[in-house]
Design an enzyme around this catalytic site. Structure first.
Site, PDB file in Angstrom:
ATOM      1  N   LYS A 139      26.543  49.590  36.307  1.00  0.00           N
ATOM      2  CA  LYS A 139      27.187  49.088  37.621  1.00  0.00           C
ATOM      3  C   LYS A 139      27.308  50.805  38.512  1.00  0.00           C
ATOM      4  O   LYS A 139      26.732  50.586  39.627  1.00  0.00           O
ATOM      5  CB  LYS A 139      28.485  48.773  37.604  1.00  0.00           C
ATOM      6  CG  LYS A 139      28.818  47.774  38.599  1.00  0.00           C
ATOM      7  CD  LYS A 139      27.852  46.657  38.910  1.00  0.00           C
ATOM      8  CE  LYS A 139      27.326  46.029  37.438  1.00  0.00           C
ATOM      9  NZ  LYS A 139      26.135  45.258  37.524  1.00  0.00           N
TER      10      LYS A 139
ATOM     11  N   GLU B 193      23.622  52.368  39.143  1.00  0.00           N
ATOM     12  CA  GLU B 193      22.640  51.541  40.072  1.00  0.00           C
ATOM     13  C   GLU B 193      23.028  51.686  41.358  1.00  0.00           C
ATOM     14  O   GLU B 193      22.355  51.492  42.358  1.00  0.00           O
ATOM     15  CB  GLU B 193      22.562  50.129  39.651  1.00  0.00           C
ATOM     16  CG  GLU B 193      23.891  49.220  39.772  1.00  0.00           C
ATOM     17  CD  GLU B 193      23.159  47.834  39.201  1.00  0.00           C
ATOM     18  OE1 GLU B 193      22.075  47.466  39.445  1.00  0.00           O
ATOM     19  OE2 GLU B 193      24.158  47.246  38.690  1.00  0.00           O
TER      20      GLU B 193
ATOM     21  N   TRP C 125       8.055  42.386  48.396  1.00  0.00           N
ATOM     22  CA  TRP C 125       8.478  43.841  47.854  1.00  0.00           C
ATOM     23  C   TRP C 125       7.217  43.974  47.025  1.00  0.00           C
ATOM     24  O   TRP C 125       6.769  43.224  46.024  1.00  0.00           O
ATOM     25  CB  TRP C 125       9.519  43.301  46.900  1.00  0.00           C
ATOM     26  CG  TRP C 125      10.307  44.255  46.197  1.00  0.00           C
ATOM     27  CD1 TRP C 125      10.913  45.260  46.979  1.00  0.00           C
ATOM     28  CD2 TRP C 125      10.538  44.459  44.793  1.00  0.00           C
ATOM     29  NE1 TRP C 125      11.498  46.098  46.143  1.00  0.00           N
ATOM     30  CE2 TRP C 125      11.235  45.709  44.420  1.00  0.00           C
ATOM     31  CE3 TRP C 125       9.953  43.915  43.655  1.00  0.00           C
ATOM     32  CZ2 TRP C 125      11.746  46.258  43.479  1.00  0.00           C
ATOM     33  CZ3 TRP C 125      10.503  44.465  42.402  1.00  0.00           C
ATOM     34  CH2 TRP C 125      11.163  45.460  42.465  1.00  0.00           C
TER      35      TRP C 125
ATOM     36  N   HIS D 104      27.969  62.325  16.933  1.00  0.00           N
ATOM     37  CA  HIS D 104      26.421  62.297  16.537  1.00  0.00           C
ATOM     38  C   HIS D 104      25.493  62.895  17.522  1.00  0.00           C
ATOM     39  O   HIS D 104      24.519  62.540  17.457  1.00  0.00           O
ATOM     40  CB  HIS D 104      26.225  60.872  15.956  1.00  0.00           C
ATOM     41  CG  HIS D 104      27.192  60.373  14.821  1.00  0.00           C
ATOM     42  ND1 HIS D 104      27.015  61.224  13.519  1.00  0.00           N
ATOM     43  CD2 HIS D 104      27.980  59.727  14.732  1.00  0.00           C
ATOM     44  CE1 HIS D 104      27.785  60.593  12.710  1.00  0.00           C
ATOM     45  NE2 HIS D 104      28.531  59.610  13.597  1.00  0.00           N
TER      46      HIS D 104
ATOM     47  N   CYS E 156       9.546  38.747  46.700  1.00  0.00           N
ATOM     48  CA  CYS E 156       9.386  38.304  48.019  1.00  0.00           C
ATOM     49  C   CYS E 156      10.363  37.233  48.532  1.00  0.00           C
ATOM     50  O   CYS E 156      10.761  36.497  47.904  1.00  0.00           O
ATOM     51  CB  CYS E 156       7.795  38.074  48.299  1.00  0.00           C
ATOM     52  SG  CYS E 156       6.815  39.387  47.486  1.00  0.00           S
TER      53      CYS E 156
ATOM     54  N   ARG F 198      16.909  39.862  48.328  1.00  0.00           N
ATOM     55  CA  ARG F 198      16.013  39.926  47.372  1.00  0.00           C
ATOM     56  C   ARG F 198      15.123  41.117  47.154  1.00  0.00           C
ATOM     57  O   ARG F 198      14.404  41.542  46.454  1.00  0.00           O
ATOM     58  CB  ARG F 198      15.012  38.738  47.696  1.00  0.00           C
ATOM     59  CG  ARG F 198      15.426  37.621  47.500  1.00  0.00           C
ATOM     60  CD  ARG F 198      14.775  36.592  48.199  1.00  0.00           C
ATOM     61  NE  ARG F 198      13.690  35.997  47.655  1.00  0.00           N
ATOM     62  CZ  ARG F 198      13.755  34.830  46.605  1.00  0.00           C
ATOM     63  NH1 ARG F 198      14.921  34.135  46.644  1.00  0.00           N
ATOM     64  NH2 ARG F 198      12.767  34.388  45.876  1.00  0.00           N
TER      65      ARG F 198
ATOM     66  N   LYS G 252      17.184  42.208  43.846  1.00  0.00           N
ATOM     67  CA  LYS G 252      18.299  41.259  43.284  1.00  0.00           C
ATOM     68  C   LYS G 252      17.553  40.692  42.082  1.00  0.00           C
ATOM     69  O   LYS G 252      18.279  40.315  41.256  1.00  0.00           O
ATOM     70  CB  LYS G 252      18.808  40.480  44.180  1.00  0.00           C
ATOM     71  CG  LYS G 252      20.024  39.430  43.708  1.00  0.00           C
ATOM     72  CD  LYS G 252      20.840  40.204  43.262  1.00  0.00           C
ATOM     73  CE  LYS G 252      21.876  39.238  42.498  1.00  0.00           C
ATOM     74  NZ  LYS G 252      23.175  40.125  41.827  1.00  0.00           N
TER      75      LYS G 252
ATOM     76  N   ASN H 121       4.661  34.433  47.255  1.00  0.00           N
ATOM     77  CA  ASN H 121       5.598  35.042  46.476  1.00  0.00           C
ATOM     78  C   ASN H 121       5.057  34.669  45.119  1.00  0.00           C
ATOM     79  O   ASN H 121       5.084  33.645  44.481  1.00  0.00           O
ATOM     80  CB  ASN H 121       6.973  34.508  46.571  1.00  0.00           C
ATOM     81  CG  ASN H 121       8.126  35.299  45.642  1.00  0.00           C
ATOM     82  OD1 ASN H 121       7.512  36.329  45.118  1.00  0.00           O
ATOM     83  ND2 ASN H 121       9.079  34.563  45.333  1.00  0.00           N
ATOM     84  N   GLY H 122       4.882  35.875  44.084  1.00  0.00           N
ATOM     85  CA  GLY H 122       4.352  35.704  42.799  1.00  0.00           C
ATOM     86  C   GLY H 122       3.701  36.582  42.492  1.00  0.00           C
ATOM     87  O   GLY H 122       3.303  37.720  43.378  1.00  0.00           O
TER      88      GLY H 122
ATOM     89  N   GLU I 241      28.166  48.001  30.855  1.00  0.00           N
ATOM     90  CA  GLU I 241      28.273  47.389  32.036  1.00  0.00           C
ATOM     91  C   GLU I 241      28.683  48.259  32.941  1.00  0.00           C
ATOM     92  O   GLU I 241      28.181  48.406  34.333  1.00  0.00           O
ATOM     93  CB  GLU I 241      28.907  46.152  31.822  1.00  0.00           C
ATOM     94  CG  GLU I 241      28.713  45.260  33.310  1.00  0.00           C
ATOM     95  CD  GLU I 241      27.508  45.087  33.929  1.00  0.00           C
ATOM     96  OE1 GLU I 241      26.469  45.524  33.310  1.00  0.00           O
ATOM     97  OE2 GLU I 241      27.361  45.101  35.178  1.00  0.00           O
TER      98      GLU I 241
END
Ligand code: AGP
Length: 593
Positions: free
Chosen positions: A474, A477, A73, A493, A2, A27, A588, A99-100, A470
Site C-alpha cells: 500500500k 504503490e 490504457w 538472514h 480501457c 480504470r 485499478k 476493451n480487451g 500488505e
C-alpha cells in the site's frame, strides 16, 4: 483497463459519454476519444491525454443520436492520437471502441493487408473494425459480418460498433465486461454500470461470444451461432455503484472508513439467525478437499495468505497460496482433491484469467471471491462469493482487502460451524472506529517523519507478517517510496544489512506467541540506528510504542490493524503531493499479463 461508453437515442448524448468516460477513469487510461454517427459520415475526435482534453477538441454544437466513447490504457501501440479509439474502418463505414486483447491480431492483420486493406494504427482493435468491414462487403449484413468475425477472432473483447447509415449501436463481447443499460426511450452501453447508474437501474449482461445491437427502443442479442436469445434485465443498486466521494478528499480515505460498514454488510449477508448462509454444495466441496489452492495478485494475494492460515489453523486443511503470474507458468496441484480459490476484487485480472483456463482444463472445483458480479472470473468459476464492498474506486485496494480477509474467515467459520468466530469479528469492529477517531494525528506524525525517506521497512511474524506485506505494498504503490516487508525471524538472514541510521522500521506486535521475539527484532534494528515505530495491542504494549490498540483476537489483525497501515500510506502520499487515488503507472484492474 480501457473504458467504453455508448448511447443511442439519448438527449445530449455527448455529455453523457464525456461524463461516463470520466466515471471510468479509475480504470486508468492514457488517451480518449468519441465518435458521432452523422448522416453522411462518422466523425471521430480522439487524442492522447484526458477526456476533458478530447472534449475541448469537439466543436460546441457537435452532438448526435448514436455515439461511442473510449478511454484507452495502451497495450498494443503507444498512447497517441492514431492508436486511440474509436477506430474507423478502411472504408470509413464503421467505427469501433474495444476493451480487451486480440491474441491473433497479427495473423488477421496480415490476411487483411494481403487483400489490400490499409491500416493507420499499431493496435489490435483496428484489425477488428477492418475485419468486420471487409466481411460486410460480402454479406451486406452487419450481424452476419459480426457473426463470421467472432469465429475468426481469438482473445478478449468488449466492443461497441457503429455503421454509417444505420441507427443502431452494435455490440460483441468475449471475456471483457460489457453491460447494456436500459433507459426510457434510449439505451446505453458501458464497461460497467457506473456511467449509467444515474440513468437506469436495469442492465443486460452480455455473455461470452454474444453479439447484437441496441436501438433507442430495444436490445437484440444473439449467441455465437446466431441464435436470438431473450435476456432478463438485472437491477443494480445505485449506492453500491455510484462513484462519489461523499465529502471526502479522496476515494481512498472514504473507502478506508467504509471498512466497518463493509464488514458488517458481509456479516449480515452471509449469516442469518445465528447460522451461516453459504451455498451448501460449496461448503461440502471445501470439507471434502484435501488441499486448498489460493490464486491471487498483489493485495488479493496478500489476503489469500491470511485466508490460508485460517484454513490451516481452524480446519487443519493444508493450503498453498500462489502469485497467479508465477503459478500460471508452473502450475502446481498439491493434494489429491485440491479445491481452487481465486481472489480478485475486479474479477478481470488477466493473470488470474490465465490461471482459470489452466484449472478448467483439469475440471477442478473453483471458487472466486470478488467484488464484481458479472466479471469474467465470477462467471467462469463454479462458485462465486461477492464481497458486497461497493465499488472500490481508488487504485489502492483497502476495503476490498479487509472484506476479502473477512469473507475468508466467514467461510472457514462456516465450514467449522462456529458462529462465535463471526460474532467475535463483529464485536471487534468498534476498534476500527476507535483508530479512526483517535489515532489519525499520531499516524500523520509518523507519515511526516518518514515521507522523505528512501526506504521504509515493515516487520512482523505470522498474521503480522502477512499484514506487513500488505502495508508495504500500500505504501509503495501510492507514495512511490521503496518499501518491503520482512518476516521478523528473517531479518538476521540478510535484510538487516539494509538497516542504517534513521532507517524507518514499522513493527506490528499483536500476537502474544511472537511478541517476545518481535521485541528482540526491535532491539536488533535499533542497535543499527533504525527509527522504530511499534504498533501493538494493549496486552503486549510497551510505553514507547507509537500506537497502542485495544486487544482483539490476533487472527483479526488484517481486518483491524490494516486500517492503520492504510491511513499511513494515504497520509504519506498526500503529504508528498501525489494523486492518491490514481498513482502513476497503475490501473485499478490489470487486464493485461
Ligand atoms: C492493490 O492495492 C493493488 N492495486 C493491486 O495489487 C491489486 O490488488 C491487484 O492488481 C489485484 O487486483 P484484483 O484484486 O482486482 O485481481
Amino acid at each position: 483497463m480501457c473504458g467504453i461508453v455508448g448511447s443511442i437515442g439519448k438527449n445530449n448524448g455527448r455529455d453523457f459519454i464525456i461524463e461516463g468516460l470520466k466515471t471510468l477513469d479509475y480504470r486508468g487510461y492514457d488517451s480518449a476519444g468519441i465518435a458521432f454517427l452523422k448522416e453522411k459520415e462518422i466523425k471521430i475526435y480522439k487524442d492522447a491525454g484526458s477526456v476533458s482534453h478530447v472534449n475541448s477538441l469537439i466543436p460546441n454544437k457537435e452532438n448526435g443520436n448514436v455515439l461511442i466513447g473510449h478511454t484507452r490504457w495502451a497495450t498494443h501501440g503507444k498512447p497517441n492520437m492514431i492508436n486511440s479509439h474509436p477506430h474507423l474502418s478502411f472504408n470509413k463505414q464503421f467505427a469501433l471502441v474495444h476493451n480487451g486483447v486480440i491474441e491473433n491480431f497479427v495473423e488477421l492483420k496480415n490476411k487483411l493487408i494481403s487483400k489490400g486493406i490499409t491500416f493507420n494504427s499499431d493496435t489490435d482493435s483496428e484489425v477488428v473494425v477492418n475485419l468486420i468491414a471487409s466481411i460486410y462487403i460480402d454479406t451486406n449484413d452487419v450481424l452476419e459480418a459480426i457473426k463470421r468475425a467472432i469465429k475468426e477472432i481469438k482473445g478478449s473483447y468488449a466492443i461497441g460498433l457503429i455503421h454509417l447509415g444505420e441507427d443502431k449501436l452494435y455490440v460483441l463481447k468475449n471475456a471483457s465486461p460489457l453491460l447494456i443499460g436500459l433507459g426510457e426511450g434510449y439505451n446505453m452501453i458501458a464497461s460497467d454500470a457506473s456511467p449509467m447508474i444515474e440513468e437506469t437501474s436495469k442492465f443486460l449482461e452480455l455473455g461470452d461470444e454474444e453479439y447484437g445491437y441496441i436501438t433507442s427502443k430495444e436490445a437484440i442479442i444473439y449467441t455465437r451461432d446466431g441464435k436470438h436469445i431473450h435476456k432478463d434485465y438485472v437491477t443494480k443498486e445505485a449506492e453500491m455503484i455510484r462513484h462519489d466521494k461523499n465529502g471526502y478528499d479522496h476515494f481512498m480515505l472514504k473507502e478506508i472508513e467504509e471498512i466497518p460498514t463493509v464488514i458488517k454488510r458481509l456479516f449480515d449477508f452471509y449469516t442469518k439467525d445465528n447460522e451461516y448462509h453459504f451455498n451448501k454444495s460449496l461448503i461440502s466441496k471445501i470439507k471434502k478437499s484435501d488441499h486448498i489452492i489460493f490464486l491471487g495478485c498483489g493485495t488479493s494475494y496478500h489476503a489469500s495468505l491470511v485466508g490460508g492460515r485460517y484454513f490451516e489453523e481452524m480446519l487443519e486443511i493444508p493450503t498453498a497460496s500462489y502469485i497467479a503470474s508465477e503459478w500460471a507458468f508452473h502450475p502446481m496441484f498439491p493434494g489429491k482433491k485440491p479445491f481452487i480459490i481465486f481472489i480478485s476484487q475486479s474479477g478481470e485480472t488477466a493473470d488470474l484469467i490465465h490461471c482459470m483456463k489452466i484449472v478448467k482444463e483439469r475440471h477442478l472445483d473453483t471458487l472466486i471471491i470478488t467484488n464484481t458480479k458479472g466479471s469474467t472470473l465470477e462467471r467462469g468459476c463454479d462458485y462465486s462469493l461477492i464481497l458486497h464492498a461497493g465499488v472500490e474506486v481508488s487504485v489502492a485496494s483497502t476495503k476490498a482487502y479487509a472484506a476479502q480477509v473477512a469473507l475468508l474467515l466467514l467461510i472457514v467459520a462456516a465450514v467449522k460451524g462456529d458462529i462465535n468466530i463471526a460474532k467475535e469479528m463483529i464485536a471487534s469492529l468498534p476498534i476500527i472506529s476507535h483508530i479512526k477517531d483517535n489515532y489519525k494525528d499520531k499516524i500523520k506524525e509518523i507519515a511526516n517523519e518518514i515521507k522523505d525517506k528512501k526506504s521504509i521497512f515493515y516487520l512482523g511474524r505470522g498474521y503480522d507478517y502477512y499484514l506487513s506485506l500488505e502495508a508495504s505494498l500500500k505504501l509503495k504503490e501510492i507514495s512511490y517510496i521503496h518499501s518491503e516487508a520482512i518476516a521478523g525471524g528473517e531479518l538476521k538472514h540478510g535484510p538487516i544489512a539494509l538497516i542504517e541510521d534513521g532507517t524507518p522500521v514499522i513493527v506490528f506486535i499483536t500476537d502474544k506467541v511472537t511478541a517476545a521475539s518481535m521485541r528482540g527484532n526491535i532491539e536488533e534494528v535499533k542497535s543499527r540506528g533504525a527509527s522504530v515505530y511499534v504498533i501493538s495491542t494493549k496486552n503486549l504494549s510497551r510505553d514507547s510504542d507509537k500506537i497502542i490498540i485495544e486487544e482483539y483476537p490476533s487472527y483479526l489483525s488484517s481486518i483491524i490493524v490494516s486500517t492503520v497501515a492504510f491511513y499511513l500510506a494515504y497520509y504519506v502520499s498526500l503529504f508528498k503531493g501525489y494523486d492518491v487515488d490514481k498513482p502513476r503507472n497503475l490501473a485499478k484492474s490489470v487486464t493485461v499479463e
